[in-house]
Scaffold this active site. Structure first.
Site, PDB file in Angstrom:
ATOM      1  N   ILE A 203      51.005  62.055  22.927  1.00 57.20           N
ATOM      2  CA  ILE A 203      50.653  63.427  23.285  1.00 57.20           C
ATOM      3  C   ILE A 203      51.466  63.841  24.499  1.00 57.20           C
ATOM      4  O   ILE A 203      51.587  63.066  25.450  1.00 57.20           O
ATOM      5  CB  ILE A 203      49.136  63.506  23.624  1.00 57.20           C
ATOM      6  CG1 ILE A 203      48.316  63.151  22.379  1.00 57.20           C
ATOM      7  CG2 ILE A 203      48.771  64.876  24.173  1.00 57.20           C
ATOM      8  CD1 ILE A 203      46.889  62.740  22.691  1.00 57.20           C
ATOM      9  N   LYS A 204      51.994  65.046  24.424  1.00 61.28           N
ATOM     10  CA  LYS A 204      52.692  65.562  25.586  1.00 61.28           C
ATOM     11  C   LYS A 204      51.960  66.779  26.123  1.00 61.28           C
ATOM     12  O   LYS A 204      51.687  67.726  25.376  1.00 61.28           O
ATOM     13  CB  LYS A 204      54.121  65.975  25.216  1.00 61.28           C
ATOM     14  CG  LYS A 204      54.915  66.371  26.457  1.00 61.28           C
ATOM     15  CD  LYS A 204      56.078  67.290  26.136  1.00 61.28           C
ATOM     16  CE  LYS A 204      56.655  67.883  27.414  1.00 61.28           C
ATOM     17  NZ  LYS A 204      57.742  68.824  27.138  1.00 61.28           N
ATOM     18  N   VAL A 205      51.638  66.758  27.409  1.00 59.38           N
ATOM     19  CA  VAL A 205      51.052  67.933  28.060  1.00 59.38           C
ATOM     20  C   VAL A 205      51.783  68.160  29.376  1.00 59.38           C
ATOM     21  O   VAL A 205      52.597  67.348  29.807  1.00 59.38           O
ATOM     22  CB  VAL A 205      49.532  67.763  28.327  1.00 59.38           C
ATOM     23  CG1 VAL A 205      48.757  67.752  27.021  1.00 59.38           C
ATOM     24  CG2 VAL A 205      49.262  66.502  29.126  1.00 59.38           C
TER      25      VAL A 205
END
Lengths: 306, 306, 306, 306, 306
Positions: A203-205
């Site tokens: 996941i990229k945030v």
């Protein structure tokens, strides 16, 4: 290099996945200078798509060449290289097997007036190009969010059935979200949770700020006295929100800023247990030697040397 | 444990279904402490998706971990555990075969401004994760209701063809419905009827209030002197509306409230012939021991001990 | 580790393949202690299938356990591990990503009276288990040879379309071939040529003996004065027959023999430019420490140290 | 009933399988009076197909009725019931969810002159009938063995993709095998190995006799001094041959014999670590009360009570 | 170069084909030094497959290398290069677009005792390698002839559907044919007719001898006084048999012989209206400069210069 205990532990969290998907994740986690540490640094280059070529590459002319980015990621000892179809096609043969690839399978551009993305590649592309993962952006909050989520779900299921991992860029925007809300801590944690719930493996945030966007959430953050005072604390909260740390979460470099600011931020991500960084513009818009020096420092932080 | 006469009777109502779907229903009806009674208590955990992680789990930190909920449902002796894809993937292997699973296949979130849901999982996911049922939400009354109904129908047909049962969360909202109308008795009964009509095997509605929303319905309720004076009476009416009791209908715990209120409500559901309860926040937002004590009491009510 | 010049050169020979297939080959060529040298040593364990369990594993009891062989290949620093479906399934998750896997997709057994093999696995299996290649045996000369060739072609095409490499065990036998003919130099060179012509990426043959089987071939070997006097010379001839050295050819250990004989043979293979060895029984039928010592010596030979 | 530590351990051996397949195996391993012990007793009734109705059922007239066998398996507290398509279809609804079902998907009959079987059911049948597994017979040694192996592999892959387990009846016969060879210890161990290698989750073989069929095997059994003196020792050897005990292996009752002989044999299977028994004729060709008494005794042995 | 009137005329004969197939034929007819003349010379190299590597390449060592043949065909200015899968794969990228390719899609080898061929490539391979045609051998007269014919028909249909032309090597052998019969004029004409009837776009046969094999045919040849006195006359008869000259027919060089004999034969083919030659061994088994000189002379003949 043998798979480390730490990487085995991380793989064990992906218990719903086939050995094929786990092997793809292992390839990323065991590659480069951070291989085996459980941390990772990814080079993403989708700015040509998102912002146009001159805005992306004019500051560092060699970066117009797709080969430049493969070589930069390899020479810096990064964990993986992520790009849209065309950029990968343009170097996939020359650099076959040289670094794990993430095919960015949907994209938007600055000519668009909607908070949506076009599907620009397929699982079949990922297989023929030898990619370890597909990448997908969702915009939680956007009026197109459900459509995007349905698209990523469908493609992710297909990818998983052939041993390819799924990376989700979870970028809240649109709808009733304020500009500050896009990086608010409640919204960022929510974005991580949503990506995990739809089956994202990585996941990229964005690094979360202390702002809280949703009134109902604000009540809980206050009543439960959730520590948001430092970036480290907020990173911990995001990791917790990603299935109590059972999902790999990497953080973008945030807005372009001075190097000291970048390093300070990454030290907080490291301290807060973040899985790593995904740094695009801040690298390829510098001269190659400067970018390599910068990435060396970043990797050093994730190695606990800094 | 042998299948009881009561469970056989319930299965006989699903006479249009294959033995495969019936076996899946039997698995739920025969599992846990209520196994064989024809009643059931389900743990649903989609709040991470619907409300965000902090609002869902900050009150009870271990609940950030997907494994927590599997274990809670198992230890409490519940009938099934329902969650979105990511939460199930994160524990499906560790808890393989330990409790019947319901894959919540569409979801909404609090960032959305529409009364719609995204499809977030597929029948193929349900098969690979070993689920007994898929779950689907519809919003009767919403401008998206027909689209949602068509989606659930399509996925339900596919699920039935492979022996997987269908659970429908039927939550009236949107359109011309008033806020009170969402839990009005005529609307709740209507919601149960609609879910049954589209082929739901298990229906989830909210405990109905005495309010009547639709004027045309009001005339009939009055002329026919339908008893709405107690929750028990209203539950009986909803069960009647679900094909004269030929469909399993479970009721949510309603808004968070004190325990005494919860137990009182569930006693009415039990007395009114409701099939059981589906209780989320009221359990996992308490400490584990409190949640287990509470669920013990709830199960006791459905066992007729309370 | 960065891809070496030598490995890049080898990959360049596979010019008809997609980057996906090349990446799979690169994975094998860059793995283990010989990673980057262009040489490789593979552990194949299909004897349980081919000869039965006691004949295969009774000499070294831990070898009954599928995990034993994964661990042996990893600890010895080999390039890849090849086995039938069941053996790979039994360890694919524990060892996900730990070593490149070759799924042996057809197999025969000693109960069979025909020179044929059964197809025992599929490309879909290779994908779900995270394999880098499928392996296939053909028996040139057998009455079933064309059928086997057609099977491998079909499966190889499918494998290539999803980025999985093809390994062909080319074992002449049957038909009019004499027993000596099975390892004759003309026949072995022919077997290598045939495998290359049907698209094999890696070819396995037996070390050739000086015997010449076919009268028409004998005339040419004599008239052209092809040097067959040493194993080194015969290996050179086989490599030449594999598209002038453009294909990876590995050699089996031949019949079980004393270690000195094994090492002497491998030195000839190394000197003759053979790509490497594929050694089964000679390793896992010894005690683990003896096998590791032996493989250390073999790897040393291919590293040019011996 | 909660999944026991023993069953969790057994499930962990099937690490290449999805949670769906593991859940199906768990269903069998947790069902009936042996549920949770890791042992199992299965009732197979394919004699109507294999030998004709009168030979199968005339000794116990109620056994002509398909319902009889479901009820017998349920009342005896067995782990699963296995039968061909027609027999399962004839009771699948009445007994939906009452006992795990194994759909015997290929069958032979006594009118056939070949050592082959017809495919008589599909994975789709298994799904619509709610089966936990499909069953398949192979005849290692037969001239049709490779064809049968290819059929089971293809169907098994499909079954695994939808969460259904695979049971393989591995019965050596035909080709050059002698009559004694069919139950020889080397051949039985080989048969178990072959079934495991093609991906069987549960393997059925006959209790092995001390005879050794293959000369090459005989050398090894003698040189390695493999203990074959008792049935217990031979069972241990077969379990070892099934991936060092990582696969469930059940044993048929062998030739019809007196009850004391049956019990004595099962005690040896139990002592040798065999996973359980699969007993057909010996049960349903007796009167129901006799069969129940016999099965009670057999279950007692596997419970360690006898 | 513009398409010539002659080539347009030839293309007009293939009136059942799509523009895609015609474009593929045009590519061959317009390529090389004979481009535009309606004549063609093709280099076929399948001897490695058919006779083994040493018999094929030991006389001219550079010919072991697949690139050698591409380069020879290009440098000689030939019309097309035909080879099995592996040989094309090994140079398809280096020589992409450099010369029309014919993928020889079935092959036999000298280890086989049957008059059959294995299918060794597919239309999908032809597409991915950029081939203009697939090639297929049939053995009219062989006990496998109908099977081979069915195979070529099926693959030809698929090829035509994607714009790829079909070349058929029609080689009578087997069955009741005498050795002389294989090149008898009646049989050769018959072989050309058969290939044309199954949809071949280009037909390859051997230069016919004056022998007549079939008694019924002999009667007609005699009664109708068909001129068979010269090779030129027999070539004319074969062209006539190929739909009155509406199909391209090329002739092999026949058995290895002196250069003067080769040239004399080709002059007769030219004079008789044959479409061209397909010459393998006679070229690549000579030194490169000798082969180029020879091909220069052959092309000269077809240019009418000799």
């Amino acid at each position: 290099m043998k798979i480390t205990r730490r990487v085995k532990q991380i793989l064990s969290w992906y218990e719903g996945e086939t050995p094929g998907v786990k092997a793809s994740l292992a390839r990323i986690l065991m590659h480069g200078r951070l291989g085996g540490t459980g941390r990772l640094v990814i080079l993403p280059v989708d700015q040509g798509w998102e912002h146009g070529p001159a805005r992306s590459f004019a500051k560092n002319l060699p970066a117009y060449d797709p080969h430049y980015h493969f070589q930069l990621a390899i020479d810096a000892g990064l964990s993986a290289y992520a790009a849209p179809l065309g950029f990968l096609e343009a170097g996939a043969d020359t650099f076959a097997g040289a670094i794990p690839l993430i095919l960015k399978a949907n994209n938007s551009n600055s000519l668009s007036t909607t908070k949506d993305q076009a599907i620009t590649a397929s699982v079949q592309d990922a297989l023929r190009l030898g990619c370890s993962a597909i990448g997908f952006t969702i915009y939680p909050g956007s009026e197109y969010q459900f459509e995007m989520i349905e698209e990523v779900r469908e493609m992710s299921l297909e990818a998983k059935s052939v041993g390819i991992a799924t990376v989700v860029w979870s970028y809240p925007r649109g709808g009733t979200l304020s500009k500050d809300g896009e990086t608010a801590v409640d919204i960022t944690a929510y974005a991580a949770q949503l990506a995990a719930q739809i089956g994202a493996n990585i996941i990229k945030v964005k690094p979360p700020k202390a702002h809280i966007e949703q009134p109902e959430a604000k009540k809980v953050y206050e009543s439960e006295k959730i520590d948001l005072s430092t970036l480290k604390a907020r990173i911990e909260h995001v990791m917790q929100s990603a299935f109590a740390g059972r999902r790999i979460v990497v953080f973008s470099g945030g807005e372009a800023k001075e190097l000291d600011g970048v390093y300070a931020e990454i030290k907080e991500i490291y301290a807060g247990g973040g899985s790593g960084s995904i740094i695009g513009r801040n690298t390829f818009q510098r001269k190659r030697e400067d970018a390599l020096a910068m990435l060396d420092r970043v990797i050093g932080i994730y190695q606990g040397k800094d």
